[in-house]
Write an enzyme that holds these catalytic residues in place. Structure first.
Site, PDB file in Angstrom:
ATOM      1  N   GLU A 224       0.834  -1.202   0.000  1.00 21.25           N
ATOM      2  CA  GLU A 224       0.000   0.000   0.000  1.00 21.25           C
ATOM      3  C   GLU A 224       0.869   1.251   0.000  1.00 21.25           C
ATOM      4  O   GLU A 224       1.890   1.313   0.690  1.00 21.25           O
ATOM      5  CB  GLU A 224      -0.915   0.001   1.221  1.00 21.25           C
ATOM      6  CG  GLU A 224      -1.974  -1.102   1.167  1.00 21.25           C
ATOM      7  CD  GLU A 224      -2.897  -1.067   2.368  1.00 21.25           C
ATOM      8  OE1 GLU A 224      -2.488  -0.562   3.425  1.00 21.25           O
ATOM      9  OE2 GLU A 224      -4.036  -1.543   2.241  1.00 21.25           O
ATOM     10  N   SER A 248      -4.384   2.320   0.648  1.00 18.67           N
ATOM     11  CA  SER A 248      -5.214   1.879   1.764  1.00 18.67           C
ATOM     12  C   SER A 248      -6.591   2.518   1.629  1.00 18.67           C
ATOM     13  O   SER A 248      -6.795   3.436   0.841  1.00 18.67           O
ATOM     14  CB  SER A 248      -4.589   2.302   3.097  1.00 18.67           C
ATOM     15  OG  SER A 248      -4.841   3.670   3.344  1.00 18.67           O
TER      16      SER A 248
END
Length: 333
Positions: A224, A248
């Site tokens: 992420e 995210s």
């Protein structure tokens, strides 16, 4: 303190699992094309995470269901966003949504459009059974389909010469004035390089930050983009960010991920050069590098084969067999 309702939910889950075993209800009885559509429609209606797209595409693949991002784009255009949950430019939290009826209330309202398959089987019957007792929208946390937060879904799919097989953006977290954006490319070959470049001031207002070789094969594994996105917010920069990696659920701003094919698979994102202008239109679903098509084709022919960062062990096998994000970053057969 743990909400007592959570304890009851755990007990209910165990009892439901037992019932599914007894009634021979199996995962593939539930995971159908209609159910996948239902899940995506819900995600669009509440401005969910782009990660939902990645994981659900992988789920569809494992269930033997062919699913194209163009289908997802079609659903997004037909689904209004009626609930915004933090951090999608909202102060509403999931417990607030639960207090006004939760997921069933959202789906019951969206079902009025006729796009949800209410006959889909669930672990407790059909979807229609689940929504039967759900309340109507409160009009504040959960809007009506007549007065939504936006007329299209909180997630969108973009296509163009940078992303021939698609890319995704969480439009619910994008300021209205950023939905259409054009600027020069600032290139980074990894998340770490991007973070360093941002904190060193190499990114200016109006730039398009390009982070590549962070896809399933290139990463490897699609980590992420937490640090670059946080650094951009912290610096107060008005920029766009595009990547073959992912974000995210907390990402805000014009952040476009899952660009496919990824750079490590020979995707066009690999041949963008510093300073070249990129045009993004999240309203119409376009993502383009503003150079001639012939030039892109020429560069792709000269592109050197990707050398994996890991050359031994399981990660090496992963790099060799994993697909790009448009099919869920799964192993091809």
């Amino acid at each position: 303190m743990i909400n007592p309702a959570r304890i009851e939910l755990m007990k209910q889950a165990a009892a439901t699992l037992k019932e599914c075993i007894e009634k021979k209800i199996r995962p593939r009885d539930i995971v159908t094309k209609a159910a996948i559509n239902n899940g995506f429609i819900l995600d669009m209606a509440m401005g969910g995470s782009t990660n939902t797209i990645l994981h659900t595409l992988a789920l569809a693949w494992e269930a033997g269901i062919k699913y194209d991002l163009k289908e997802l784009s079609r659903l997004s255009r037909k689904t209004p966003c009626i609930c915004k949950v933090s951090p999608s430019r909202s102060d509403v939290h999931i417990e607030d949504v639960a207090a006004v009826g939760g997921i069933p209330a959202i789906m019951k309202e969206i079902a009025k459009l006729g796009t949800i398959d209410l006959t889909s089987k669930t672990v407790t019957g059909t979807l229609a059974d689940l929504l039967q007792g759900a309340p109507s929208p409160d009009g504040n946390i959960i809007k009506t389909i007549e007065q939504p937060f936006s007329k299209t879904g909180g997630l969108a799919v973009l296509f163009g010469n940078i992303a021939p097989k698609g890319a995704v953006v969480k439009t619910a977290g994008v300021p209205p004035e950023m939905m259409q954006f054009e600027g020069p490319a600032v290139i980074f070959e990894s998340q770490e390089d991007a973070f360093q470049g941002i904190i060193e001031g190499r990114v200016k207002n109006g730039d398009v930050v390009v982070i590549r070789f962070e896809g399933p094969k290139g990463g490897p594994g699609m980590q992420e983009m937490l640090s670059p996105t946080a650094a951009i917010v912290g610096a107060g920069l008005k920029v766009a960010l595009i990547t073959d990696g992912r974000f995210s659920g907390g990402t805000r701003g014009l952040c476009i991920g899952h660009i496919s094919p990824e750079a490590a698979a020979g995707g066009p994102i690999a041949v963008i050069k510093k300073g070249e202008r990129i045009r993004i239109d999240a309203k119409t679903g376009k993502l383009d590098l503003l150079i001639p098509a012939a030039e892109i084709k020429k560069r792709l022919k000269k592109l050197k084969p990707f050398k994996p960062k890991v050359e031994r062990g399981w990660l090496s096998r992963y790099c060799e067999h994993v697909t790009s994000a448009d099919t869920g970053a799964v192993f091809h057969h």
